[in-house]
Design an enzyme around this catalytic site. Structure first.
Site, PDB file in Angstrom:
ATOM      1  N   GLU A 466      67.417  67.132   6.177  1.00 15.04           N
ATOM      2  CA  GLU A 466      67.577  67.917   4.913  1.00 15.04           C
ATOM      3  C   GLU A 466      67.118  67.158   3.838  1.00 15.04           C
ATOM      4  O   GLU A 466      67.533  67.013   2.647  1.00 15.04           O
ATOM      5  CB  GLU A 466      69.187  67.967   4.556  1.00 15.04           C
ATOM      6  CG  GLU A 466      69.807  68.768   5.452  1.00 15.04           C
ATOM      7  CD  GLU A 466      71.360  69.313   5.268  1.00 15.04           C
ATOM      8  OE1 GLU A 466      71.760  68.794   3.962  1.00 15.04           O
ATOM      9  OE2 GLU A 466      72.001  69.949   5.921  1.00 15.04           O
ATOM     10  N   GLU A 541      72.589  71.647  12.760  1.00 12.53           N
ATOM     11  CA  GLU A 541      74.117  71.413  12.131  1.00 12.53           C
ATOM     12  C   GLU A 541      74.205  73.076  12.076  1.00 12.53           C
ATOM     13  O   GLU A 541      73.861  74.160  11.528  1.00 12.53           O
ATOM     14  CB  GLU A 541      73.994  71.177  10.613  1.00 12.53           C
ATOM     15  CG  GLU A 541      73.940  69.553  10.607  1.00 12.53           C
ATOM     16  CD  GLU A 541      74.042  69.111   9.380  1.00 12.53           C
ATOM     17  OE1 GLU A 541      74.474  69.326   8.564  1.00 12.53           O
ATOM     18  OE2 GLU A 541      73.420  67.876   8.925  1.00 12.53           O
TER      19      GLU A 541
END
Length: 836
Positions: A466, A541
């Site tokens: 991220e 995720e």
């Protein structure tokens, strides 16, 4: 029994007969891993690698006051003169009587109290102190952010002439290593393993003082990281001509019934000119010698480093798989003048892996859906300092509900976790800490790959998570450099990164990656693959359901979530939502749920005091199952599953939402023998009823092809009457390291768990040590290092550790008004690891 080869190698050859005495199999802690094969591992007999975990002293320092930091930096001459005036604690005659005696691994932050914020926050606001679980560590807390470790030990006079090194598996964070008054190393990242040669600084035939200053003023993550020497430390002793750290690398290719091995051995000569050769002996999973390779004579100059390549072909190889994680070993020996002068053992596995745009992930040629979880490094009761046995235990707990893959979020793990994944059959995404192409970050990446590339469990290298630069050209440039370095160090595995911005799937770092990791946004993946059919995507995720074990009534003010699969942050999804997209689609290689275990810090969805732990886990911080664990077991496993919830202790007339997780065809619900109707179970779904509560028995019956297969009941239970203790360990090794989790249940007179019990349980441990306690409550501020813990919704846990003497470890648990319980775990004689 160890395989000694000191005599056998005098002639420069290995006696195959020695392989008939394999080492004992590593203990298996869970029925879920019965399929794992024995590990018959040879042992190095010349090199000494000594565990340096026992007999340390610890004291807090001070990040802002040298007077309270043992004079470190007091006169601005810390680095002025080598071996002079570093800190009083590094002096040979320093008195450390008032320091705390500890063993490693050690996390000092878990011992600190919880400290609330001075500012008031609303439940939907985010408190920055919540990220690390409201523990007083960081720049605002200089008095608790520095830790000093001190150990005094002997080095024999006979070691003069050998190379003496310290090996740290991980120190969080910013370590300064001082040996006999000399600063011999500094290390920045708390997740990097590093080696320090101290040969020139040792006192041979005398006392040696090792001091490590650890500075946790700055963090690396946005989650609880702990602080201290939270992984193992080793003392190695080698010949000047020796195998480098992580110096043996076994690459393999499997074709049909043949495996080709390519063994590269890195040699370092830190002495005079030497002539030697390499003997590599390969052992199969049963400890039998299947190949012996001898290199030509090598002439190595003083200071020379050289890589020696050897190849071999094995017939009928035994492949490493999830079901049978077969491990081979290679014993690498340096032979000079007919004697072995250095040796090392490396484990590896033979398997093929491939990511295919149409079929997803293939292991040994067969499609395998990645049913993964992401996990941080801490556990209830002990923080970040996990005994090795807990690494095995946690992997086994994940396998129980069908998990077959593990993402090391968001940093390289301790080596023992990867060893557990190798032995127990768990695939791994190994992830570096920082996505950057600066020299230090690339060095950290290289250390991770060199250390870990022999592990058959690892299927991907992850270069980031991220990152803000993920959709940019700058990010692409950085990713290209990192990927190139990964490929140079290990061309056998693809490169991945976790992306939470779908724009970056098709631009920025996405096109650079071999496998695109999608953090959430699962519903967008099929559309992306339709327009980019050659791309490979996994959910790095997914499924961030937030839930609290045993809570079934929504009350935002409480700081608890409900245990139904109904709540997720805006950026995430429930378990059902992502599973219905990813599991049936063969193009999506699988997904990694955020998270397997609850973890300290980042207490989503309530990032304010008094919440101190996340609620993402399929399991809580103790490893107790939440209800969603049965959902995953139903759709990830191969066995029939039927799980009915919630409990059945409510107020008469109250309307209760009743759920069933199952993989059977039809579920029928009964209350006190009266049918409340049947529901059809849709793939990757659940069934539910709204039921008016009446005390008694709630029963679910599950049918497959019209036949009753399973039943599950919830009964109205009585008042708390007694304590039950359970553990999955039949015995412990009496080595001072082995550990077990003891589950505590508060039950009624009939032995049924009281679902709302909160009794304060006191523990007494004899014959061993009580390492810590926990209960899975995300709002609990009770100390982890204590002799008591309140139950949370009927459960709590204690972690105990074996002594070095055979006998019985006895755990007693008591609570006012309840019948006490005791549990005995035999400690069997064991050969401890060689230690200093």
């Amino acid at each position: 029994m160890a395989l000694s080869r000191r005599d056998a190698m005098k002639a420069g050859a290995v006696l195959a007969a020695a392989a008939t005495a394999p080492a004992a199999a590593a203990p298996v802690h869970h029925a879920a891993v019965k399929s794992s094969v024995p590990v018959a591992k040879p042992e190095a007999s010349v090199r000494e690698r000594l565990l340096l975990d026992f007999g340390w002293k610890f004291h807090l320092g001070h990040a802002a006051d040298p007077a309270w930091d043992f004079g470190f930096g007091a006169n601005q001459r810390t680095f002025a003169k080598a071996g002079y005036g570093i800190a009083t604690s590094a002096d040979a005659d320093f008195k450390d009587d008032d320091w705390t005696a500890i063993n490693l691994p050690h996390d000092w932050v878990v011992d600190l109290p919880f400290v609330p914020s001075t500012k008031s926050y609303k439940p939907d606001e985010e408190d920055p102190r919540a990220a690390h679980g409201f523990k007083p560590v960081g720049r605002e807390y200089p008095q608790t952010s520095i830790g000093w470790y001190r150990k005094v030990f002997d080095i024999p006079a006979s070691d003069l002439g050998r190379r003496i090194a310290l090996e740290f598996d991980g120190v969080f964070r910013a370590a300064t290593v001082i040996f006999n008054g000399y600063i011999v190393a500094t290390s920045g990242s708390g997740y990097r393993s590093f080696r320090v040669d101290v040969s020139d600084f040792a006192n041979y035939g005398g006392k040696n003082v090792l001091v490590v200053r650890v500075d946790a003023s700055l963090g690396e993550g946005w989650f609880y990281e702990g602080a201290g020497i939270y992984r193992h430390v080793w003392l190695t002793k080698q010949d000047p001509l020796h195998i480098a750290q992580w110096g043996t690398w076994v690459k393999s290719s499997v074709t049909g019934r043949t495996a080709t091995l390519s063994i590269a051995t890195d040699l370092v000569n830190e002495g005079a000119v030497r002539t030697a050769h390499i003997v590599s002996t390969v052992f199969d999973p049963d400890g039998r010698v299947v190949a012996t390779l001898k290199s030509p004579e090598l002439n190595l100059g003083a200071g020379e480093k050289r890589t020696v390549a050897q190849t071999s072909t094995l017939s009928s190889p035994r492949l490493w798989s999830l079901e049978v994680p077969a491990l081979y070993h290679v014993l690498t020996q340096i032979v000079a003048k007919g004697a072995v002068i250095d040796d090392a053992v490396t484990s590896f596995g033979l398997r093929t892996t491939k990511f295919d745009p149409a079929k997803g992930f293939l292991l040994n040629g067969k499609p395998v859906k990645l049913k993964g979880t992401c996990n941080h490094q801490d556990h209830a009761g002990i923080g970040a300092a996990l005994p090795d046995a807990l690494q095995d235990w946690r992997i086994a707990k994940l396998k129980e509900f069908g998990c077959n893959a593990y993402r090391t979020s968001h940093n390289p793990p301790t080596p023992e976790l990867l060893d557990a994944c190798d032995r127990l059959g768990m695939l791994v995404i190994d992830e570096t800490r920082r996505m950057s192409s600066d020299e230090e970050s690339l060095s950290d990446l290289e250390a991770m790959i060199r250390r870990d590339r022999n592990h058959p469990s690892i299927i991907l290298w992850s270069i980031g998570n991220e990152e803000p630069q993920q959709p940019t050209e700058r990010g692409a440039r950085i990713a290209r450099v990192m990927k190139r370095r990964c490929n140079e160090l290990d061309p056998t595995r693809p490169v991945n990164a976790a992306i939470d911005n779908p724009d970056a799937w098709g631009k920025g770092i996405g096109p650079v990656l071999d496998v695109i990791g999608a953090n959430y946004r699962t519903p967008k993946i099929p559309g992306f693959l339709a327009t980019s059919p050659k791309s490979i995507v996994i959910g790095t995720e997914t499924g961030s359901t937030v839930s609290t074990r045993g809570v079934y009534v929504r009350d935002k003010a409480s700081g608890y979530c409900v245990a139904y699969d109904t709540e997720a942050p805006w950026w995430a999804s429930t378990a059902e939502a992502w599973m219905k997209v990813a599991m049936p689609d063969s193009r999506i290689a699988g997904g990694f749920v955020w998270t397997g275990f609850d973890y300290r810090g980042e207490p989503t969805p309530f990032n304010v005091w008094p919440n101190v732990s996340s609620q993402f886990g399929i399991l809580d911080t103790c490893g107790f199952w939440k209800d969603n664990a049965w959902y995953y077991k139903a759709w990830w496993g191969n066995e029939p599953v039927l799980h009915l919830f919630p409990h059945w202790n409510w107020t008469v007339g109250e309307k209760i939402n009743v759920w069933v997780h199952s993989n059977l065809d039809t579920i029928e619900l009964f209350l006190n023998g009266q049918s409340l109707g049947s529901r059809k179970m849709e793939p990757y779904g659940h069934v539910e009823w709204d039921v008016t509560y009446a005390p008694g028995t709630l029963e679910a019956r599950g049918y497959k092809d019209g036949k009753l297969v399973l039943t599950d009941k919830r009964e109205t239970v009585g008042a708390a009457a007694q304590i039950l203790l359970k553990t999955d360990r039949g015995s412990l090794a009496a080595d001072g390291e082995d550990a077990a989790v003891v589950a505590v249940e508060i039950v009624d007179a009939e032995g049924r768990v009281v679902p709302t019990a909160s009794n304060l349980v006191s523990f007494k441990v004899t014959g061993g040590a009580l390492l810590g306690v926990g209960n899975g409550d995300p709002r609990s501020h009770e100390p982890d290092k204590a002799s008591q813990r309140a139950a949370f919704n009927g459960l709590c846990a204690a972690i105990v550790q074996a002594s070095k003497s055979a006998g019985d470890l006895r755990v007693e648990a008591m609570a006012p008004g309840l019948k006490a319980a005791a549990l005995v775990i035999p400690m069997k004689p064991a050969k401890p690891r060689a230690a200093v």
